[in-house]
Design a protein around this motif. Structure first.
Motif, mmCIF file in Angstrom:
data_model
loop_
_atom_site.group_PDB
_atom_site.id
_atom_site.type_symbol
_atom_site.label_atom_id
_atom_site.label_comp_id
_atom_site.label_asym_id
_atom_site.label_seq_id
_atom_site.Cartn_x
_atom_site.Cartn_y
_atom_site.Cartn_z
ATOM 1 N N ASP A 371 0.817 -1.219 0.000
ATOM 2 C CA ASP A 371 0.000 0.000 0.000
ATOM 3 C C ASP A 371 0.850 1.268 0.000
ATOM 4 N N GLY A 372 2.169 1.100 0.121
ATOM 5 C CA GLY A 372 3.050 2.270 0.149
ATOM 6 C C GLY A 372 2.973 3.048 1.439
ATOM 7 N N LYS A 373 2.578 2.400 2.531
ATOM 8 C CA LYS A 373 2.394 3.095 3.808
ATOM 9 C C LYS A 373 3.482 2.757 4.825
ATOM 10 N N THR A 374 4.546 2.109 4.384
ATOM 11 C CA THR A 374 5.610 1.743 5.315
ATOM 12 C C THR A 374 6.265 2.994 5.886
ATOM 13 N N SER A 375 6.387 3.059 7.195
ATOM 14 C CA SER A 375 6.986 4.227 7.842
ATOM 15 C C SER A 375 8.503 4.129 7.814
ATOM 16 N N PRO A 376 9.211 5.268 7.850
ATOM 17 C CA PRO A 376 10.677 5.226 7.892
ATOM 18 C C PRO A 376 11.211 4.435 9.077
ATOM 19 N N ALA A 377 10.511 4.496 10.227
ATOM 20 C CA ALA A 377 10.974 3.776 11.414
ATOM 21 C C ALA A 377 10.987 2.269 11.181
ATOM 22 N N ALA A 378 10.056 1.788 10.341
ATOM 23 C CA ALA A 378 9.975 0.350 10.085
ATOM 24 C C ALA A 378 11.139 -0.149 9.242
ATOM 25 N N MET A 379 11.878 0.766 8.613
ATOM 26 C CA MET A 379 12.995 0.363 7.765
ATOM 27 C C MET A 379 14.346 0.668 8.400
ATOM 28 N N GLN A 380 14.347 1.006 9.667
ATOM 29 C CA GLN A 380 15.592 1.314 10.365
ATOM 30 C C GLN A 380 15.899 0.244 11.403
ATOM 31 N N GLY A 381 17.182 0.021 11.621
ATOM 32 C CA GLY A 381 17.604 -0.880 12.686
ATOM 33 C C GLY A 381 17.580 -2.346 12.345
ATOM 34 N N GLY A 382 17.515 -2.707 11.062
ATOM 35 C CA GLY A 382 17.519 -4.116 10.697
ATOM 36 C C GLY A 382 18.861 -4.765 10.990
ATOM 37 N N THR A 383 18.849 -6.080 11.237
ATOM 38 C CA THR A 383 20.092 -6.802 11.523
ATOM 39 C C THR A 383 20.390 -7.875 10.474
ATOM 40 N N VAL A 384 19.351 -8.613 10.039
ATOM 41 C CA VAL A 384 19.489 -9.657 9.025
ATOM 42 C C VAL A 384 18.256 -9.598 8.127
ATOM 43 N N THR A 385 18.432 -9.914 6.826
ATOM 44 C CA THR A 385 17.333 -9.768 5.872
ATOM 45 C C THR A 385 17.103 -11.050 5.086
ATOM 46 N N ILE A 386 15.829 -11.250 4.661
ATOM 47 C CA ILE A 386 15.449 -12.314 3.734
ATOM 48 C C ILE A 386 14.897 -11.659 2.474
ATOM 49 N N THR A 387 15.365 -12.107 1.312
ATOM 50 C CA THR A 387 14.795 -11.662 0.043
ATOM 51 C C THR A 387 14.301 -12.883 -0.716
ATOM 52 N N ASN A 388 13.040 -12.880 -1.092
ATOM 53 C CA ASN A 388 12.413 -14.039 -1.728
ATOM 54 C C ASN A 388 12.339 -13.803 -3.235
ATOM 55 N N VAL A 389 13.407 -14.177 -3.950
ATOM 56 C CA VAL A 389 13.411 -14.016 -5.403
ATOM 57 C C VAL A 389 12.644 -15.139 -6.079
ATOM 58 N N GLY A 390 12.296 -16.164 -5.323
ATOM 59 C CA GLY A 390 11.562 -17.290 -5.885
ATOM 60 C C GLY A 390 10.178 -16.926 -6.380
ATOM 61 N N VAL A 391 9.578 -15.864 -5.840
ATOM 62 C CA VAL A 391 8.236 -15.470 -6.273
ATOM 63 C C VAL A 391 8.242 -15.023 -7.729
ATOM 64 N N PHE A 392 9.422 -14.697 -8.261
ATOM 65 C CA PHE A 392 9.537 -14.283 -9.664
ATOM 66 C C PHE A 392 9.990 -15.438 -10.559
ATOM 67 N N GLY A 393 10.049 -16.656 -10.001
ATOM 68 C CA GLY A 393 10.467 -17.814 -10.765
ATOM 69 C C GLY A 393 11.969 -17.940 -10.913
ATOM 70 N N VAL A 394 12.720 -17.214 -10.092
ATOM 71 C CA VAL A 394 14.180 -17.229 -10.157
ATOM 72 C C VAL A 394 14.722 -18.300 -9.218
#
Length: 468
Positions: A371-394
């Protein structure tokens, strides 16, 4: 004097909706001049370098003017909307009483002129004491000058100054030797040291070549001609999109991460047939009804368990203090593709959440991002990330670390493939995982252990019970 109408107008300025942001683009206005607004009502949506954010107005009133149209990038602190609050909902500042006493000016000391603060010095015939130079005698300057000229003329014989009679420059022996080696005449140097002493820097400056002064006019002429040609392109064959907002911030962050942290990526292909069966079973669980249950949920849980078993992987590199900062919490980032570009909001304290709580947090994160409503605070302070490229068939990829994080796990597509299971080749659900990590923080052994643990859990999801 300020009129009542002017005094009742409040200017709402562009706030800093995220830590350290300096500008934001106005995406959409929800009000127009003449509309009534109330305290807390959203008046516009803006996009920062991190996310799209809705801005509420902090008072009641009637919109008087919108200072900028949609699509304009505005600096933080600049007024964007004027609201008339004459209805009495907001306090009106009283005019400053200092403006009244103009008819009876304050009595000033005679002969002194008012300045910005206090008064200037009184105008008088007082003369300043003549300033003394470092080597000027106490006598009047004129006779000394005449005497020196006479002495030089008499001793020289034809009126030319005699170099030997000049006062010997002040310089230390090493400096004198340096000047001699460089072929610099100390009498031609203007000293910069205390009490008129010539320093080594003065000698080096005098010995440096001076052609650079001749080259200075060339650069000044070039800029005046550079803006003349305007680049053109075929709009039917090309479309140019300004880089700004989330895309601009993402590009800068990825370049900084790629060229700052030494990346290492390891891969493992794993049979996730049992995990896919468990997903179907959990969808029927009453505790998880209405929540987002999918393979990503169990992969996220498996990564959290692997981090618990290998806590050193959850760290960051402090370049300024030359320290490794070990985190005792996990803010799990989930890379999300949005129309405005890739963003990575994170689930705060994901390590402490149960499976239903993790499912709820994951669902809310995805919906908010879309929805494009992610707040800046929600994108700060991350430690480890998951990226799911499989949803694109990769099948897999080599992901770049989110800045400030130690690792990122890429999940490939889950496909039915021939696999040796219990000594026989059978069709099984298979995927490939790729773990990129900062090699300053994570060595090959630690990175391999984390990736192997994630793979083992997905192959035998019952380990979630024994390892968690």
């Amino acid at each position: 004097m300020t009129t009542m109408t002017e005094a009742s107008v409040r200017e709402f300025k562009m706030p800093d909706v995220g830590e350290g942001l300096t500008e934001a683009e106005i995406l959409k206005w929800y009000v127009k001049p003449g509309d009534e607004v109330t305290d807390g009502q959203v008046v516009c949506e803006v996009e920062t370098a991190k996310a799209a954010v809705e801005l509420p107005i902090p008072y009641d009133g009637v919109v008087r003017e919108l200072h900028f149209p949609e699509g304009t990038t505005v600096d933080v602190g600049t007024s964007i909307i004027a609201v008339d609050v004459s209805g009495g909902t907001a306090p009106v500042e009283a005019p400053a009483p200092a403006a009244e006493p103009e008819s009876e000016p304050e009595k000033k000391p005679e002969g002194r002129q008012p300045v910005l603060v206090g008064y200037g010095v009184a105008v008088s015939s007082t003369k300043r004491r003549p300033r003394k130079g470092p080597q000027v005698p106490v006598q009047e300057p004129a006779p000394v000058q005449e005497t020196s000229v006479v002495i030089q003329t008499e001793l020289n014989g034809h009126g030319a100054p005699v170099a030997a009679l000049k006062e010997r420059p002040l310089a230390k022996p090493p400096v004198r030797k340096l000047a001699k080696d460089l072929g610099v005449d100390l009498t031609t140097i203007v000293p910069s040291g205390p009490d008129g002493i010539i320093t080594r820097e003065d000698v080096h400056a005098a010995a440096a070549p001076e052609p650079a002064v001749v080259e200075t006019p060339a650069p000044t002429a070039a800029p005046t001609q550079a803006p003349a040609p305007v680049p053109t392109y075929d709009t039917a064959r090309e479309t140019r999109i300004p880089v700004k907002g989330v895309r601009k911030a993402t590009a800068a962050a990825m370049v900084g991460s790629a060229f700052t942290a030494p990346h290492v990526t390891e891969f493992v292909t794993v049979d996730v047939t049992r995990t896919m069966k468990l997903v179907e079973e959990l969808k029927q669980d009453k505790e998880l009804q209405g929540l987002r249950v999918n393979p990503l949920l169990l992969i996220a849980k498996a990564l959290l368990v692997a981090i618990k078993r290998n806590p050193d992987v959850n760290a960051s590199w402090d370049e300024a203090n030359q320290e490794i900062v070990q985190k005792h919490y996990v803010n799990l980032g989930i890379a999300a593709a949005t129309p405005r570009g890739l963003i990575v909001p994170n689930i705060k304290d994901a390590h402490a959440k149960t499976l239903p709580q993790l499912a709820q947090a994951l669902g809310e994160l995805v919906v908010t991002a879309k929805d494009g409503k992610t707040s800046p605070a929600a994108m700060q302070g991350g430690t480890v990330t998951i990226t799911n490229v499989g949803v694109f068939g990769v099948d897999t990829g080599t992901p770049i670390l989110n800045p400030g994080e130690s690792a990122i796990l890429a999940v490939g597509s889950i496909k039915l493939q021939p696999w040796v299971h219990k000594g026989k080749v059978k069709p099984r659900q298979v995927t490939t995982l790729a773990l990129s990590f900062d090699h300053r923080l994570v060595d090959g052994e630690l990175g391999s252990k984390v990736l192997a643990d994630v793979a083992a859990i997905l192959e035998q999801p019952k380990r979630l019970i024994t390892w968690a």
